[in-house]
Design a protein around this motif. Structure first.
Motif, PDB file in Angstrom:
ATOM      1  N   ILE A 189       0.838  -1.203   0.000  1.00 60.27           N
ATOM      2  CA  ILE A 189       0.000   0.000   0.000  1.00 60.27           C
ATOM      3  C   ILE A 189       0.871   1.250   0.000  1.00 60.27           C
ATOM      4  CG2 ILE A 189      -1.845   1.223   1.207  1.00 60.27           C
ATOM      5  CD1 ILE A 189      -2.663  -1.474   0.232  1.00 60.27           C
ATOM      6  N   GLY A 190       1.925   1.209   0.826  1.00 58.88           N
ATOM      7  CA  GLY A 190       2.811   2.361   0.907  1.00 58.88           C
ATOM      8  C   GLY A 190       3.450   2.650  -0.452  1.00 58.88           C
ATOM      9  N   ALA A 191       3.969   1.597  -1.092  1.00 56.08           N
ATOM     10  CA  ALA A 191       4.605   1.759  -2.400  1.00 56.08           C
ATOM     11  C   ALA A 191       3.596   2.325  -3.405  1.00 56.08           C
ATOM     12  CB  ALA A 191       5.135   0.407  -2.885  1.00 56.08           C
ATOM     13  N   TYR A 192       2.375   1.836  -3.340  1.00 57.86           N
ATOM     14  CA  TYR A 192       1.309   2.283  -4.239  1.00 57.86           C
ATOM     15  C   TYR A 192       1.023   3.765  -4.036  1.00 57.86           C
ATOM     16  CZ  TYR A 192      -3.439   2.454  -6.180  1.00 57.86           C
ATOM     17  OH  TYR A 192      -4.568   2.778  -6.893  1.00 57.86           O
ATOM     18  N   ILE A 193       0.920   4.190  -2.774  1.00 57.44           N
ATOM     19  CA  ILE A 193       0.644   5.598  -2.475  1.00 57.44           C
ATOM     20  C   ILE A 193       1.800   6.483  -2.941  1.00 57.44           C
ATOM     21  CG2 ILE A 193       0.389   7.254  -0.593  1.00 57.44           C
ATOM     22  CD1 ILE A 193      -1.138   5.148   0.944  1.00 57.44           C
ATOM     23  N   LEU A 194       3.018   6.034  -2.653  1.00 60.51           N
ATOM     24  CA  LEU A 194       4.179   6.854  -3.005  1.00 60.51           C
ATOM     25  C   LEU A 194       4.285   7.009  -4.512  1.00 60.51           C
ATOM     26  CD1 LEU A 194       6.637   5.377  -0.391  1.00 60.51           C
ATOM     27  CD2 LEU A 194       5.756   7.715  -0.433  1.00 60.51           C
ATOM     28  N   GLU A 195       3.998   5.930  -5.224  1.00 57.82           N
ATOM     29  CA  GLU A 195       4.072   5.990  -6.692  1.00 57.82           C
ATOM     30  C   GLU A 195       3.011   6.962  -7.230  1.00 57.82           C
ATOM     31  OE1 GLU A 195       3.744   2.165  -8.775  1.00 57.82           O
ATOM     32  OE2 GLU A 195       2.797   3.371 -10.343  1.00 57.82           O
ATOM     33  N   ALA A 196       1.776   6.812  -6.709  1.00 61.67           N
ATOM     34  CA  ALA A 196       0.697   7.709  -7.133  1.00 61.67           C
ATOM     35  C   ALA A 196       1.035   9.146  -6.790  1.00 61.67           C
ATOM     36  CB  ALA A 196      -0.607   7.301  -6.453  1.00 61.67           C
ATOM     37  N   GLY A 238      -5.407   4.789  -2.008  1.00 62.46           N
ATOM     38  CA  GLY A 238      -4.439   4.196  -1.081  1.00 62.46           C
ATOM     39  C   GLY A 238      -4.630   4.701   0.338  1.00 62.46           C
ATOM     40  N   VAL A 239      -4.859   6.026   0.440  1.00 67.88           N
ATOM     41  CA  VAL A 239      -5.012   6.608   1.769  1.00 67.88           C
ATOM     42  C   VAL A 239      -6.251   6.039   2.472  1.00 67.88           C
ATOM     43  CG1 VAL A 239      -5.538   8.758   2.972  1.00 67.88           C
ATOM     44  CG2 VAL A 239      -3.746   8.709   1.258  1.00 67.88           C
ATOM     45  N   VAL A 240      -7.325   5.856   1.660  1.00 71.18           N
ATOM     46  CA  VAL A 240      -8.546   5.292   2.254  1.00 71.18           C
ATOM     47  C   VAL A 240      -8.268   3.895   2.815  1.00 71.18           C
ATOM     48  CG1 VAL A 240     -10.833   4.406   1.700  1.00 71.18           C
ATOM     49  CG2 VAL A 240     -10.163   6.671   0.925  1.00 71.18           C
ATOM     50  N   ILE A 241      -7.466   3.117   2.080  1.00 67.36           N
ATOM     51  CA  ILE A 241      -7.137   1.773   2.583  1.00 67.36           C
ATOM     52  C   ILE A 241      -6.435   1.875   3.937  1.00 67.36           C
ATOM     53  CG2 ILE A 241      -5.784  -0.305   2.139  1.00 67.36           C
ATOM     54  CD1 ILE A 241      -6.206   0.182  -0.817  1.00 67.36           C
ATOM     55  N   LEU A 242      -5.491   2.804   4.046  1.00 61.12           N
ATOM     56  CA  LEU A 242      -4.783   2.959   5.323  1.00 61.12           C
ATOM     57  C   LEU A 242      -5.751   3.361   6.440  1.00 61.12           C
ATOM     58  CD1 LEU A 242      -1.429   4.775   4.500  1.00 61.12           C
ATOM     59  CD2 LEU A 242      -1.851   2.356   4.891  1.00 61.12           C
ATOM     60  N   SER A 243      -6.661   4.291   6.107  1.00 64.74           N
ATOM     61  CA  SER A 243      -7.619   4.728   7.138  1.00 64.74           C
ATOM     62  C   SER A 243      -8.477   3.557   7.606  1.00 64.74           C
ATOM     63  CB  SER A 243      -8.541   5.812   6.597  1.00 64.74           C
ATOM     64  OG  SER A 243      -7.792   6.922   6.224  1.00 64.74           O
ATOM     65  N   VAL A 244      -8.973   2.782   6.611  1.00 64.08           N
ATOM     66  CA  VAL A 244      -9.808   1.629   6.971  1.00 64.08           C
ATOM     67  C   VAL A 244      -9.026   0.673   7.861  1.00 64.08           C
ATOM     68  CG1 VAL A 244     -10.959  -0.403   6.052  1.00 64.08           C
ATOM     69  CG2 VAL A 244     -11.286   1.810   4.960  1.00 64.08           C
ATOM     70  N   LEU A 245      -7.736   0.490   7.512  1.00 64.52           N
ATOM     71  CA  LEU A 245      -6.869  -0.369   8.314  1.00 64.52           C
ATOM     72  C   LEU A 245      -6.798   0.133   9.759  1.00 64.52           C
ATOM     73  CD1 LEU A 245      -5.416  -2.748   7.078  1.00 64.52           C
ATOM     74  CD2 LEU A 245      -3.314  -1.403   7.074  1.00 64.52           C
ATOM     75  N   GLY A 246      -6.635   1.448   9.869  1.00 64.83           N
ATOM     76  CA  GLY A 246      -6.560   2.058  11.200  1.00 64.83           C
ATOM     77  C   GLY A 246      -7.833   1.827  11.993  1.00 64.83           C
ATOM     78  N   VAL A 247      -8.972   2.052  11.334  1.00 59.64           N
ATOM     79  CA  VAL A 247     -10.249   1.873  12.024  1.00 59.64           C
ATOM     80  C   VAL A 247     -10.416   0.413  12.450  1.00 59.64           C
ATOM     81  CG1 VAL A 247     -12.743   1.943  11.741  1.00 59.64           C
ATOM     82  CG2 VAL A 247     -11.359   3.811  10.877  1.00 59.64           C
ATOM     83  N   LEU A 248     -10.048  -0.510  11.537  1.00 64.63           N
ATOM     84  CA  LEU A 248     -10.195  -1.938  11.852  1.00 64.63           C
ATOM     85  C   LEU A 248      -9.327  -2.323  13.057  1.00 64.63           C
ATOM     86  CD1 LEU A 248     -10.379  -3.711   8.380  1.00 64.63           C
ATOM     87  CD2 LEU A 248     -12.201  -3.321  10.041  1.00 64.63           C
ATOM     88  N   LEU A 249      -8.074  -1.824  13.058  1.00 58.54           N
ATOM     89  CA  LEU A 249      -7.176  -2.151  14.160  1.00 58.54           C
ATOM     90  C   LEU A 249      -7.738  -1.632  15.477  1.00 58.54           C
ATOM     91  CD1 LEU A 249      -3.464  -1.701  13.113  1.00 58.54           C
ATOM     92  CD2 LEU A 249      -4.567  -3.680  14.102  1.00 58.54           C
ATOM     93  N   SER A 250      -8.238  -0.387  15.432  1.00 53.48           N
ATOM     94  CA  SER A 250      -8.757   0.201  16.663  1.00 53.48           C
ATOM     95  C   SER A 250      -9.983  -0.564  17.152  1.00 53.48           C
ATOM     96  CB  SER A 250      -9.065   1.672  16.413  1.00 53.48           C
ATOM     97  OG  SER A 250     -10.116   2.110  17.209  1.00 53.48           O
ATOM     98  N   MET A 251     -10.809  -1.025  16.175  1.00 51.41           N
ATOM     99  CA  MET A 251     -11.974  -1.812  16.571  1.00 51.41           C
ATOM    100  C   MET A 251     -11.552  -3.140  17.190  1.00 51.41           C
ATOM    101  SD  MET A 251     -14.645  -0.974  13.515  1.00 51.41           S
ATOM    102  CE  MET A 251     -15.377  -2.586  13.490  1.00 51.41           C
TER     103      MET A 251
END
Lengths: 255, 269
Positions: free
Chosen positions: B223-230, B242-255
């Motif tokens: 994901i990081g590589a994808y965001i950096l390339e974009a 890409g950023v949305v994926i990271l946010s969703v990841l964050g929300v999932l982890l917190s849940m």
């Protein structure tokens, strides 16, 4: 098993808290330690159980603890000291696990002490669900589970309201009557002392010294409300303590 | 108080005890998200927000759809998740272990408190080249960066939590002759658990931040590589996807941590 205190003195840094205390704690009797706040009575109890080391003097066990005794010197604390994440059952099992007592044997012991403290219906409750009086009964059950030779009770009723205190005193009396235990009972409440103590040791204010030892011969179960002789004893104890208590109250704490 | 003669009209006592008691309102969070997205969509459609400032949410969604259909989503997600899982697991377990030791032994504490204080403020991203030299450009340096980043906040939270365990419970354990190991396992660790878990909330979010940094060097997929390339192509739709994926990841982890808290700390509430 008796306990003998041989010329105990204790200080924290330059502050002397206890001075030259010699005392015998005979088997099967309840010895109450009373005294003004800050006189070192709780410190003395910690010394007796080996949670602190006295600066001077010795604490001796005379004789061997009775058969099946897992923890000869067992405390009951003022703040109950129950693990909030363990159920009533788990809190008692905690002190058996380290002795390798598990399974059916542990269940039998826990069921027995819960029955003796009238807690059988609450074995799965968590401490936060219990009232103060029930918490202290759990702590007493936990202490009974290790079959102590001497119970060291540090103001066990002081965190409770007065009605609960009355009820628990009755409980302690009936526990003792059914099966006499040895106890050192620290309290600042003289009514508790004359109700539960066979021998009442009055300490002076800091540095704590023994001012007087009062013996009460009347059996525990016969001591009720409005007992003239007991009231006289209580008044006598208060006369001994009043000036000390006033002076102790006016001391600065960090001198 | 007692005026003789005319009695004043009774006045109802004014209620002044409200507020300062947060209550859970589950749906408000969702509504805020939805409103923000609708505003962005409407703004970009009507031309009130130029497409250079913000990509249209529906375009980001379309990009997301392409990513899914081409199978690239999994190709990016799987290596990122495994880096995150391995790195964070190493960092958190070392952090909890060292934190407990610091809480228990005064020598360890005296020795490591200044060290941790010195390490904490270093932006771990700045150390990436160093990790590449130490561990190579492959996966190991990425694990190391994420692990190092999660380690410090976990250590600080754990050692504080162990410090806060009720001493009277430890005294109780000693008075019943529990072994040292039993006291640590049955009293200290469960007592420190609330603090450790709230520390993990912070350190796992930091792990996600560092995931992007770790994929700056030598990562083809992620994901990081994808965001950096974009980002370097100024392809805002893909950047946002890409950023949305990271946010969703964050929300999932917190849940997930919230769920663990509810199970492990059931005794509190």
């Amino acid at each position: 098993m008796d306990i003998r205190l041989d010329a105990i003195s204790h200080s924290y840094g330059d502050t002397e808290v206890l001075r030259d205390i010699s005392l015998d704690i005979p088997t099967g009797r309840v010895v109450c330690l009373v005294g003004p706040s800050g006189c070192g009575k709780s410190t003395l109890l910690r010394l007796i159980g080996g949670l602190e080391r006295a600066t001077k003097g010795h604490i001796l066990q005379l004789g061997t603890p009775p058969e099946g005794c897992l923890n000869p010197l067992t405390y009951v604390f003022q703040d109950f000291a129950l693990l909030p994440w363990r159920s009533v059952w788990g809190n008692i099992s905690l002190v058996l696990e380290d002795h390798g007592i598990k399974g059916a044997h542990a269940n039998a012991i826990i069921a027995d002490v819960l029955a003796r403290t009238r807690l059988s219906d609450f074995s799965h409750a968590l401490p936060r669900q219990l009232s103060g009086g029930m918490k202290q009964r759990v702590a007493i059950a936990r202490a009974l589970a290790v079959k102590p030779a001497v119970m060291l009770m540090d103001e066990p009723l002081s965190a409770l309201d007065s009605q609960t205190r009355e009820l628990l005193m009755d409980d302690l009396v009936s526990l003792w009557t059914r099966q006499p235990f040895t106890a050192v009972y620290v309290t600042h409440n003289l009514a508790e002392a004359v109700r539960l103590g066979h021998r009442i040791v009055v300490l002076s204010r800091r540095p704590g010294e023994i001012r007087d030892i009062v013996e009460i011969d009347r059996p525990l179960e016969g001591r009720g409300h409005g007992d003239r002789a007991l009231e006289d004893t209580q008044r006598h104890l208060w006369d001994l303590m009043r000036d000390e208590a006033r002076a102790a109250d006016e001391e600065l704490l960090d001198v | 108080m007692s005026d003789i003669g005319a009695k004043p009209e009774p006045i109802e006592v004014r209620f002044r005890g409200g507020g300062f008691a947060p209550k859970p309102h589950r749906w408000i969070g969702v509504i805020v998200f939805v409103v923000l997205i609708i505003v962005a969509e409407w703004g970009t459609r009507s031309g009130w927000i130029s497409p250079l400032t913000l990509p249209r949410p529906s375009d980001v969604l379309a990009t997301f759809g392409e990513l899914w259909e081409s199978g690239l989503l999994l190709k990016h997600l799987v290596p990122s998740l495994s880096r995150l899982a391995i790195g964070a697991a190493i960092g958190a377990s070392f952090g909890i272990g060292v934190g407990i030791l610091m809480g228990l032994f005064s020598y360890v504490r005296a020795g490591s408190v200044p060290l941790v204080a010195a390490i904490f403020p270093i932006p771990k991203i700045a150390l990436l080249p160093l990790f590449v030299i130490w561990f190579g450009i492959d996966e190991a340096s990425k694990y190391a960066l994420i692990a190092f980043g999660t380690f410090t906040p976990t250590v600080v939270a754990t050692y504080g939590a162990v410090d806060n365990v009720d001493r009277s419970l430890i005294r109780m354990g000693q008075s019943f002759d529990l072994s040292w190991f039993s006291i640590v396992r049955k009293i200290v660790v469960p007592g420190a658990m609330p603090g450790i878990l709230s520390g993990l909330r912070i350190s796992l979010s930091i792990a996600i931040i560092l995931l992007v940094a770790a994929e700056m060097l030598g990562a083809e997929y992620g994901i990081g590589a994808y965001i950096l390339e974009a980002g370097s192509l100024y392809d805002l739709e893909r950047l946002f996807a890409g950023v949305v994926i990271l946010s969703v990841l964050g929300v999932l982890l917190s849940m997930t941590i919230g769920l663990i808290e509810r199970r492990v700390l059931r005794w509190r509430s």
